[in-house]
Design a protein around this motif. Structure first.
Motif, PDB file in Angstrom:
ATOM      1  N   ALA A 129       2.087  14.525 -13.703  1.00 11.77           N
ATOM      2  CA  ALA A 129       0.926  15.128 -14.351  1.00 11.77           C
ATOM      3  C   ALA A 129       0.799  16.609 -14.033  1.00 11.77           C
ATOM      4  O   ALA A 129       0.226  17.372 -14.823  1.00 11.77           O
ATOM      5  CB  ALA A 129      -0.350  14.392 -13.926  1.00 11.77           C
ATOM      6  N   SER A 130       1.344  17.029 -12.903  1.00  6.19           N
ATOM      7  CA  SER A 130       1.240  18.439 -12.508  1.00  6.19           C
ATOM      8  C   SER A 130       2.234  19.325 -13.246  1.00  6.19           C
ATOM      9  O   SER A 130       2.106  20.555 -13.186  1.00  6.19           O
ATOM     10  CB  SER A 130       1.461  18.572 -10.993  1.00  6.19           C
ATOM     11  OG  SER A 130       0.533  17.790 -10.273  1.00  6.19           O
ATOM     12  N   VAL A 131       3.210  18.722 -13.914  1.00  5.22           N
ATOM     13  CA  VAL A 131       4.223  19.528 -14.606  1.00  5.22           C
ATOM     14  C   VAL A 131       3.574  20.405 -15.669  1.00  5.22           C
ATOM     15  O   VAL A 131       3.894  21.601 -15.792  1.00  5.22           O
ATOM     16  CB  VAL A 131       5.296  18.608 -15.222  1.00  5.22           C
ATOM     17  CG1 VAL A 131       6.221  19.410 -16.134  1.00  5.22           C
ATOM     18  CG2 VAL A 131       6.095  17.934 -14.130  1.00  5.22           C
ATOM     19  N   SER A 132       2.651  19.817 -16.463  1.00  9.61           N
ATOM     20  CA  SER A 132       2.007  20.599 -17.519  1.00  9.61           C
ATOM     21  C   SER A 132       1.185  21.745 -16.938  1.00  9.61           C
ATOM     22  O   SER A 132       1.185  22.865 -17.477  1.00  9.61           O
ATOM     23  CB  SER A 132       1.121  19.687 -18.374  1.00  9.61           C
ATOM     24  OG  SER A 132       0.114  19.077 -17.574  1.00  9.61           O
ATOM     25  N   ILE A 138       4.155   5.557  -5.674  1.00  7.35           N
ATOM     26  CA  ILE A 138       4.081   5.603  -7.136  1.00  7.35           C
ATOM     27  C   ILE A 138       2.984   6.553  -7.588  1.00  7.35           C
ATOM     28  O   ILE A 138       3.152   7.319  -8.552  1.00  7.35           O
ATOM     29  CB  ILE A 138       3.850   4.183  -7.692  1.00  7.35           C
ATOM     30  CG1 ILE A 138       5.051   3.291  -7.380  1.00  7.35           C
ATOM     31  CG2 ILE A 138       3.595   4.226  -9.193  1.00  7.35           C
ATOM     32  CD1 ILE A 138       4.861   1.846  -7.769  1.00  7.35           C
ATOM     33  N   GLU A 139       1.860   6.545  -6.889  1.00  6.26           N
ATOM     34  CA  GLU A 139       0.765   7.465  -7.233  1.00  6.26           C
ATOM     35  C   GLU A 139       1.207   8.914  -7.067  1.00  6.26           C
ATOM     36  O   GLU A 139       0.846   9.777  -7.876  1.00  6.26           O
ATOM     37  CB  GLU A 139      -0.436   7.166  -6.347  1.00  6.26           C
ATOM     38  CG  GLU A 139      -1.655   8.030  -6.639  1.00  6.26           C
ATOM     39  CD  GLU A 139      -2.822   7.730  -5.719  1.00  6.26           C
ATOM     40  OE1 GLU A 139      -3.813   8.482  -5.754  1.00  6.26           O
ATOM     41  OE2 GLU A 139      -2.734   6.740  -4.959  1.00  6.26           O
ATOM     42  N   SER A 140       1.999   9.192  -6.031  1.00  4.67           N
ATOM     43  CA  SER A 140       2.481  10.563  -5.824  1.00  4.67           C
ATOM     44  C   SER A 140       3.420  10.994  -6.945  1.00  4.67           C
ATOM     45  O   SER A 140       3.357  12.131  -7.419  1.00  4.67           O
ATOM     46  CB  SER A 140       3.198  10.652  -4.472  1.00  4.67           C
ATOM     47  OG  SER A 140       2.331  10.309  -3.411  1.00  4.67           O
ATOM     48  N   ILE A 141       4.289  10.070  -7.394  1.00  4.50           N
ATOM     49  CA  ILE A 141       5.195  10.393  -8.498  1.00  4.50           C
ATOM     50  C   ILE A 141       4.410  10.680  -9.773  1.00  4.50           C
ATOM     51  O   ILE A 141       4.693  11.649 -10.493  1.00  4.50           O
ATOM     52  CB  ILE A 141       6.192   9.238  -8.709  1.00  4.50           C
ATOM     53  CG1 ILE A 141       7.126   9.119  -7.509  1.00  4.50           C
ATOM     54  CG2 ILE A 141       7.008   9.466  -9.990  1.00  4.50           C
ATOM     55  CD1 ILE A 141       8.101   7.970  -7.609  1.00  4.50           C
ATOM     56  N   LEU A 142       3.392   9.866 -10.059  1.00  7.18           N
ATOM     57  CA  LEU A 142       2.575  10.086 -11.251  1.00  7.18           C
ATOM     58  C   LEU A 142       1.816  11.403 -11.163  1.00  7.18           C
ATOM     59  O   LEU A 142       1.665  12.115 -12.164  1.00  7.18           O
ATOM     60  CB  LEU A 142       1.598   8.921 -11.432  1.00  7.18           C
ATOM     61  CG  LEU A 142       2.240   7.549 -11.714  1.00  7.18           C
ATOM     62  CD1 LEU A 142       1.167   6.475 -11.791  1.00  7.18           C
ATOM     63  CD2 LEU A 142       3.045   7.577 -12.998  1.00  7.18           C
ATOM     64  N   HIS A 201       0.832  -1.204   0.000  1.00  9.00           N
ATOM     65  CA  HIS A 201       0.000   0.000   0.000  1.00  9.00           C
ATOM     66  C   HIS A 201       0.868   1.255   0.000  1.00  9.00           C
ATOM     67  O   HIS A 201       0.587   2.217  -0.720  1.00  9.00           O
ATOM     68  CB  HIS A 201      -0.915  -0.024   1.224  1.00  9.00           C
ATOM     69  CG  HIS A 201      -1.803   1.176   1.332  1.00  9.00           C
ATOM     70  ND1 HIS A 201      -2.860   1.397   0.481  1.00  9.00           N
ATOM     71  CD2 HIS A 201      -1.777   2.232   2.191  1.00  9.00           C
ATOM     72  CE1 HIS A 201      -3.465   2.533   0.797  1.00  9.00           C
ATOM     73  NE2 HIS A 201      -2.818   3.051   1.839  1.00  9.00           N
ATOM     74  N   THR A 202       1.924   1.239   0.808  1.00 12.44           N
ATOM     75  CA  THR A 202       2.819   2.402   0.849  1.00 12.44           C
ATOM     76  C   THR A 202       3.518   2.600  -0.482  1.00 12.44           C
ATOM     77  O   THR A 202       3.663   3.736  -0.967  1.00 12.44           O
ATOM     78  CB  THR A 202       3.863   2.201   1.956  1.00 12.44           C
ATOM     79  OG1 THR A 202       3.197   1.997   3.206  1.00 12.44           O
ATOM     80  CG2 THR A 202       4.778   3.412   2.064  1.00 12.44           C
ATOM     81  N   ARG A 203       3.949   1.509  -1.101  1.00  9.73           N
ATOM     82  CA  ARG A 203       4.612   1.615  -2.395  1.00  9.73           C
ATOM     83  C   ARG A 203       3.674   2.156  -3.464  1.00  9.73           C
ATOM     84  O   ARG A 203       4.065   2.994  -4.283  1.00  9.73           O
ATOM     85  CB  ARG A 203       5.143   0.240  -2.803  1.00  9.73           C
ATOM     86  CG  ARG A 203       5.938   0.234  -4.100  1.00  9.73           C
ATOM     87  CD  ARG A 203       6.495  -1.134  -4.379  1.00  9.73           C
ATOM     88  NE  ARG A 203       5.428  -2.126  -4.466  1.00  9.73           N
ATOM     89  CZ  ARG A 203       5.633  -3.424  -4.635  1.00  9.73           C
ATOM     90  NH1 ARG A 203       6.877  -3.894  -4.711  1.00  9.73           N
ATOM     91  NH2 ARG A 203       4.619  -4.265  -4.696  1.00  9.73           N
ATOM     92  N   GLU A 204       2.415   1.718  -3.458  1.00  4.63           N
ATOM     93  CA  GLU A 204       1.442   2.212  -4.424  1.00  4.63           C
ATOM     94  C   GLU A 204       1.168   3.696  -4.217  1.00  4.63           C
ATOM     95  O   GLU A 204       1.021   4.456  -5.184  1.00  4.63           O
ATOM     96  CB  GLU A 204       0.153   1.412  -4.332  1.00  4.63           C
ATOM     97  CG  GLU A 204       0.285  -0.027  -4.836  1.00  4.63           C
ATOM     98  CD  GLU A 204      -1.002  -0.806  -4.676  1.00  4.63           C
ATOM     99  OE1 GLU A 204      -1.944  -0.255  -4.057  1.00  4.63           O
ATOM    100  OE2 GLU A 204      -1.069  -1.947  -5.169  1.00  4.63           O
ATOM    101  N   ARG A 205       1.096   4.105  -2.959  1.00  6.10           N
ATOM    102  CA  ARG A 205       0.893   5.526  -2.679  1.00  6.10           C
ATOM    103  C   ARG A 205       2.094   6.352  -3.158  1.00  6.10           C
ATOM    104  O   ARG A 205       1.918   7.460  -3.666  1.00  6.10           O
ATOM    105  CB  ARG A 205       0.694   5.732  -1.178  1.00  6.10           C
ATOM    106  CG  ARG A 205      -0.567   5.072  -0.619  1.00  6.10           C
ATOM    107  CD  ARG A 205      -1.812   5.805  -1.004  1.00  6.10           C
ATOM    108  NE  ARG A 205      -1.870   7.138  -0.417  1.00  6.10           N
ATOM    109  CZ  ARG A 205      -2.873   7.995  -0.608  1.00  6.10           C
ATOM    110  NH1 ARG A 205      -3.886   7.654  -1.418  1.00  6.10           N
ATOM    111  NH2 ARG A 205      -2.860   9.181  -0.045  1.00  6.10           N
TER     112      ARG A 205
END
Length: 322
Positions: free
Chosen positions: A48-51, A40-44, A34-38
């Motif tokens: 996505a926020s770069v644009s 990875i979700e934060s990195i994604l 669960h921590t790893r998925e969170r």
């Protein structure tokens, strides 16, 4: 009497042959996953926020720098004056000549790209066999990968002399040749997106048209194109944005002379070409003339935004209709 409550009690882990540390290890693995998925979700999310952040940064720079420009030049004069002479002793800052040059070259380009791009998309989607499609598609992608400066010199050295054979009075720099070559450069964007939208139409619609006696041509025009119209309009919107923001083709082939006209056989300067001219050092940094490029860039961004909003409205209406 014997107490049966102990007989019905839930068996513990040892009675089932299990050890407590197995359960805790499973929970630990689940928590780690669960921590790893969170993470990875934060990195994604950051990716996505770069644009969004880049867009906000661009808007902030344009608005803040344009505010300094408009503190010296009235907004009404900027949008109504018909002279754009920032390099003269008595400068004039009327955006209309640059605006008309941008619109004229874009209209000429769209008059080439939209019909040809749509025709190519219909052929590739409905008529071309797979082997021929595999040959044509790479050429279209190659056409879209050619640097625009090459297109510009192609327009200046090849297209303009050919047009001068038909129109002897055509000057060496003109919006017609720049718009024609710009349209050729936009064709891959329009045809590729339009073809993807047509190929996404369910085969059942085509089969229904064939069952009613429709030919392939009738099916393509009366069934596939209306069903894919939302995606086709998206391709047109991308083509418009691409044409409005084009720089090097018009800078090389259309000239660098602001001209208040919509005659495509005249030289003119577009908004993007002017930004390039000033960015090369024609005006000192920090001057009103230099700050005018931010006002011109803000105008160009607003034009693109208006076209995208209109296209979104039209696309939504056609999507609801079909």
């Amino acid at each position: 009497m014997p107490d049966h409550s102990t007989a019905t009690a839930t068996p513990n882990a040892s009675a089932l042959g299990m050890t407590p540390h197995v359960v805790s290890e499973r929970l630990a693995k689940k928590a780690f996953r669960h921590t790893r998925e969170r993470f990875i979700e934060s990195i994604l999310f950051l990716a996505a926020s770069v644009s969004v952040l880049a867009t906000l940064g661009i808007v902030w720079v344009l608005v803040s720098e344009s505010a300094h420009f408009f503190s010296n030049i009235p907004v009404r004069q900027f949008f109504t004056d018909t002279l754009w002479t920032p390099l003269f002793a008595e400068p004039r800052y009327g955006i209309l000549p640059l605006l008309l040059g941008t619109l004229t070259t874009s209209l000429v380009a769209l008059a080439v790209a939209i019909p040809l791009g749509t025709t190519i998309a219909i052929y590739l989607s409905e008529f071309a066999n797979p082997s021929l499609r595999e040959v044509i598609k790479p050429f279209l992608e190659l056409l879209g990968g050619i640097p625009t400066i090459v297109y510009g010199y192609f327009a200046l050295t090849v297209v303009t002399p050919l047009l001068q054979v038909l129109i002897p009075s055509l000057p060496g720099f003109n919006m017609l040749s720049a718009g024609l070559v710009m349209g050729i450069a936009i064709i891959p964007y329009v045809s590729s997106l339009a073809e993807d939208a047509m190929r996404a139409v369910p085969m059942s619609l085509r089969e229904g048209s064939y069952a009613m006696g429709g030919t392939r041509f009738q099916t393509a025009l009366r069934v596939v194109v209306p069903a894919a119209l939302s995606g086709i309009l998206s391709a047109y919107i991308l083509g418009i944005s691409r044409a409005v923001g084009e720089t090097m083709i018009v800078a090389v082939a259309a000239g660098m002379q602001p001209n208040f006209t919509m005659n495509p056989m005249e030289p003119a300067q577009t908004i993007s070409a002017y930004i390039v001219q000033v960015a090369l050092g024609d005006l000192p940094h920090g001057s009103i003339g230099y700050q005018s490029i931010f006002a011109a860039g803000l105008t160009l961004m607003l034009m693109t935004l208006i076209f995208n909003i209109l296209g979104h409205i039209i696309r939504r209406r056609y999507r609801e209709a079909y």
